[in-house]
Design a protein around this motif. Structure first.
Motif, PDB file in Angstrom:
ATOM      1  N   ASP A 208       0.817  -1.212   0.000  1.00  0.00           N
ATOM      2  CA  ASP A 208       0.000   0.000   0.000  1.00  0.00           C
ATOM      3  C   ASP A 208       0.852   1.264   0.000  1.00  0.00           C
ATOM      4  O   ASP A 208       0.354   2.354   0.274  1.00  0.00           O
ATOM      5  N   ASP A 209       2.156   1.130  -0.310  1.00  0.00           N
ATOM      6  CA  ASP A 209       3.050   2.280  -0.424  1.00  0.00           C
ATOM      7  C   ASP A 209       3.463   2.473  -1.884  1.00  0.00           C
ATOM      8  O   ASP A 209       3.259   1.590  -2.718  1.00  0.00           O
ATOM      9  N   THR A 210       4.062   3.615  -2.185  1.00  0.00           N
ATOM     10  CA  THR A 210       4.541   3.876  -3.535  1.00  0.00           C
ATOM     11  C   THR A 210       5.910   4.560  -3.484  1.00  0.00           C
ATOM     12  O   THR A 210       6.298   5.113  -2.460  1.00  0.00           O
ATOM     13  N   TRP A 211       6.605   4.502  -4.609  1.00  0.00           N
ATOM     14  CA  TRP A 211       7.919   5.125  -4.746  1.00  0.00           C
ATOM     15  C   TRP A 211       7.855   6.360  -5.624  1.00  0.00           C
ATOM     16  O   TRP A 211       7.057   6.425  -6.564  1.00  0.00           O
TER      17      TRP A 211
ATOM     18  N   ALA B 216      26.272  -1.464   2.611  1.00  0.00           N
ATOM     19  CA  ALA B 216      25.451  -2.672   2.740  1.00  0.00           C
ATOM     20  C   ALA B 216      23.965  -2.362   2.686  1.00  0.00           C
ATOM     21  O   ALA B 216      23.163  -3.189   2.251  1.00  0.00           O
ATOM     22  N   LEU B 217      23.575  -1.164   3.138  1.00  0.00           N
ATOM     23  CA  LEU B 217      22.161  -0.778   3.212  1.00  0.00           C
ATOM     24  C   LEU B 217      22.062   0.705   2.927  1.00  0.00           C
ATOM     25  O   LEU B 217      22.823   1.500   3.482  1.00  0.00           O
ATOM     26  N   ILE B 218      21.128   1.064   2.071  1.00  0.00           N
ATOM     27  CA  ILE B 218      20.882   2.479   1.784  1.00  0.00           C
ATOM     28  C   ILE B 218      19.389   2.738   1.861  1.00  0.00           C
ATOM     29  O   ILE B 218      18.582   1.951   1.346  1.00  0.00           O
ATOM     30  N   ALA B 219      19.019   3.828   2.508  1.00  0.00           N
ATOM     31  CA  ALA B 219      17.610   4.174   2.700  1.00  0.00           C
ATOM     32  C   ALA B 219      17.421   5.664   2.415  1.00  0.00           C
ATOM     33  O   ALA B 219      18.336   6.353   1.960  1.00  0.00           O
ATOM     34  N   HIS B 220      16.226   6.169   2.693  1.00  0.00           N
ATOM     35  CA  HIS B 220      15.926   7.583   2.491  1.00  0.00           C
ATOM     36  C   HIS B 220      14.705   7.932   3.320  1.00  0.00           C
ATOM     37  O   HIS B 220      14.119   7.082   4.001  1.00  0.00           O
ATOM     38  N   ARG B 221      14.286   9.166   3.235  1.00  0.00           N
ATOM     39  CA  ARG B 221      13.111   9.615   3.973  1.00  0.00           C
ATOM     40  C   ARG B 221      11.827   9.130   3.307  1.00  0.00           C
ATOM     41  O   ARG B 221      11.795   8.868   2.111  1.00  0.00           O
ATOM     42  N   MET B 222      10.767   9.027   4.112  1.00  0.00           N
ATOM     43  CA  MET B 222       9.412   8.788   3.607  1.00  0.00           C
ATOM     44  C   MET B 222       8.479   9.783   4.268  1.00  0.00           C
ATOM     45  O   MET B 222       8.807  10.353   5.303  1.00  0.00           O
TER      46      MET B 222
ATOM     47  N   ASP C 288      18.993  12.284   2.125  1.00  0.00           N
ATOM     48  CA  ASP C 288      18.245  13.355   2.780  1.00  0.00           C
ATOM     49  C   ASP C 288      17.065  13.838   1.939  1.00  0.00           C
ATOM     50  O   ASP C 288      16.700  15.009   2.001  1.00  0.00           O
ATOM     51  N   ARG C 289      16.468  12.944   1.163  1.00  0.00           N
ATOM     52  CA  ARG C 289      15.314  13.298   0.340  1.00  0.00           C
ATOM     53  C   ARG C 289      14.197  12.278   0.532  1.00  0.00           C
ATOM     54  O   ARG C 289      14.444  11.104   0.832  1.00  0.00           O
ATOM     55  N   THR C 290      12.954  12.741   0.347  1.00  0.00           N
ATOM     56  CA  THR C 290      11.785  11.868   0.419  1.00  0.00           C
ATOM     57  C   THR C 290      11.563  11.221  -0.944  1.00  0.00           C
ATOM     58  O   THR C 290      11.287  11.916  -1.925  1.00  0.00           O
ATOM     59  N   LEU C 291      11.688   9.891  -0.978  1.00  0.00           N
ATOM     60  CA  LEU C 291      11.600   9.170  -2.250  1.00  0.00           C
ATOM     61  C   LEU C 291      10.572   8.039  -2.212  1.00  0.00           C
ATOM     62  O   LEU C 291      10.538   7.199  -3.112  1.00  0.00           O
ATOM     63  N   ALA C 292       9.756   7.988  -1.157  1.00  0.00           N
ATOM     64  CA  ALA C 292       8.680   6.993  -1.070  1.00  0.00           C
ATOM     65  C   ALA C 292       7.598   7.555  -0.166  1.00  0.00           C
ATOM     66  O   ALA C 292       7.833   8.475   0.626  1.00  0.00           O
ATOM     67  N   PHE C 293       6.402   6.944  -0.283  1.00  0.00           N
ATOM     68  CA  PHE C 293       5.253   7.532   0.389  1.00  0.00           C
ATOM     69  C   PHE C 293       4.376   6.465   1.049  1.00  0.00           C
ATOM     70  O   PHE C 293       4.086   5.431   0.452  1.00  0.00           O
ATOM     71  N   TRP C 294       3.993   6.746   2.288  1.00  0.00           N
ATOM     72  CA  TRP C 294       2.908   6.010   2.930  1.00  0.00           C
ATOM     73  C   TRP C 294       1.601   6.672   2.511  1.00  0.00           C
ATOM     74  O   TRP C 294       1.547   7.882   2.285  1.00  0.00           O
ATOM     75  N   HIS C 295       0.549   5.900   2.456  1.00  0.00           N
ATOM     76  CA  HIS C 295      -0.755   6.464   2.120  1.00  0.00           C
ATOM     77  C   HIS C 295      -1.764   6.250   3.245  1.00  0.00           C
ATOM     78  O   HIS C 295      -2.977   6.271   3.022  1.00  0.00           O
TER      79      HIS C 295
END
Length: 290
Positions: free
Chosen positions: A113-116, A135-141, A215-222
């Motif tokens: 139920d999320d999107t990129w 080993a792991l890379i993430a970003h803001r949501m 440091d950027r928002t690249l995915a979204f909860w709905h």
């Protein structure tokens, strides 16, 4: 014999192969027939394509599996793969099953139920190519109305290494933001159905692997980040699971006793703050009072 002019014309008109990132996207699916198409569409729309998507039906029993197979038929053969678990095991088991099936160097996670954002993969792969030791890379949501226009894309992002002190504060890696190396010697702990993601990220980071965050928002909860209605029982269950995760990290020797006590104290502070947020939401959103 083909002259030079004709050869140049042939080269110009020939389709340029699209670059493909060596990523397997894992999506646990449980009764998600209404949202999964949008989640997959956000993967298909990436500015840098991924090699494969693995949808894992967690024994939904409501027609979701049929929906997944119908969705797979709309994409190129083999790109969207469907696995069906024989019994419901929760998101940890579903993600592990997809991980075991993955064929690429990296694994990315997305909930049904999320999107990129469109250039999520492009920005993360840019950093991974510059520093293969990550080993792991993430970003803001962030929470975003499903029916609102998509936020404008970002072109650049700065990567920051996340150390153990930051991980003691709270979970800095939203699940749908994470890309990690497929060959890491860790998996989701299937005993946990809540906060299972933070346990895995902490095991990776506290074991000495490099973890970074953009440091950027690249995915979204709905939906709200602690339950669709922000209900108090959801909060109690989340905090109980958080306590179990902290104890598990202590048992495994990945955190010291002082670190454990510090993290536990922060957990109590977060619980109090979230209770205040829930009280405010109930006061301002009458539909949450029932």
């Amino acid at each position: 014999m083909v002259d030079d002019c004709a050869l140049d014309t042939m080269n110009v008109n020939r389709p340029v192969p699209r670059e493909i990132a060596p990523i397997s996207v894992i999506v646990p699916c449980y009764r998600c027939a209404d949202t999964i198409a949008e989640a997959v569409a956000s993967v298909a729309a990436q500015s840098l394509a991924v090699a494969e998507v693995v949808l894992v039906d967690d024994c939904s029993g409501d027609g979701t599996l049929e929906r997944l197979h119908a969705l797979a038929a709309r994409y190129p053969e083999g790109w969207l793969q469907v696995l069906a678990l024989p019994e419901n095991g929760g998101p940890s088991r579903a993600r592990n099953a997809g991980w075991a099936h993955a064929s690429q160097d990296y694994v990315a996670f997305l909930d049904s139920d999320d999107t990129w954002a469109r250039n999520k993969i492009e920005l993360q792969m840019r950093v991974l190519r510059q520093d293969p030791g990550i080993a792991l890379i993430a970003h803001r949501m962030q929470v975003h109305d499903r029916h609102a226009p998509a936020p404008p894309p970002v072109e650049r992002a700065r990567a920051t290494v996340i150390g153990r002190r930051r991980l003691l504060l709270n979970n800095p890696f939203p699940t749908a933001s994470v890309i990690l190396r497929r060959d890491l010697p860790f998996r989701f702990d299937e005993r946990f159905r809540r906060v299972e993601d933070f346990l895995l990220w902490a095991q990776i980071a506290f074991s000495g692997y490099r973890c970074v965050k953009l440091d950027r928002t690249l995915a979204f909860w709905h939906k709200p980040t602690f339950g669709a209605g922000g209900l108090s029982e959801d909060l109690r269950a989340m905090h109980a699971a958080g306590r179990e995760v902290r104890r598990e990290l202590l048992r495994q020797g990945l955190v010291s006793l002082p670190e454990h006590c510090f993290a536990r104290a922060l957990g109590y502070l977060r619980r109090g703050r979230q209770r205040l947020r829930l009280a405010w939401r109930r006061a301002n959103q009458p539909e949450l009072r029932t």
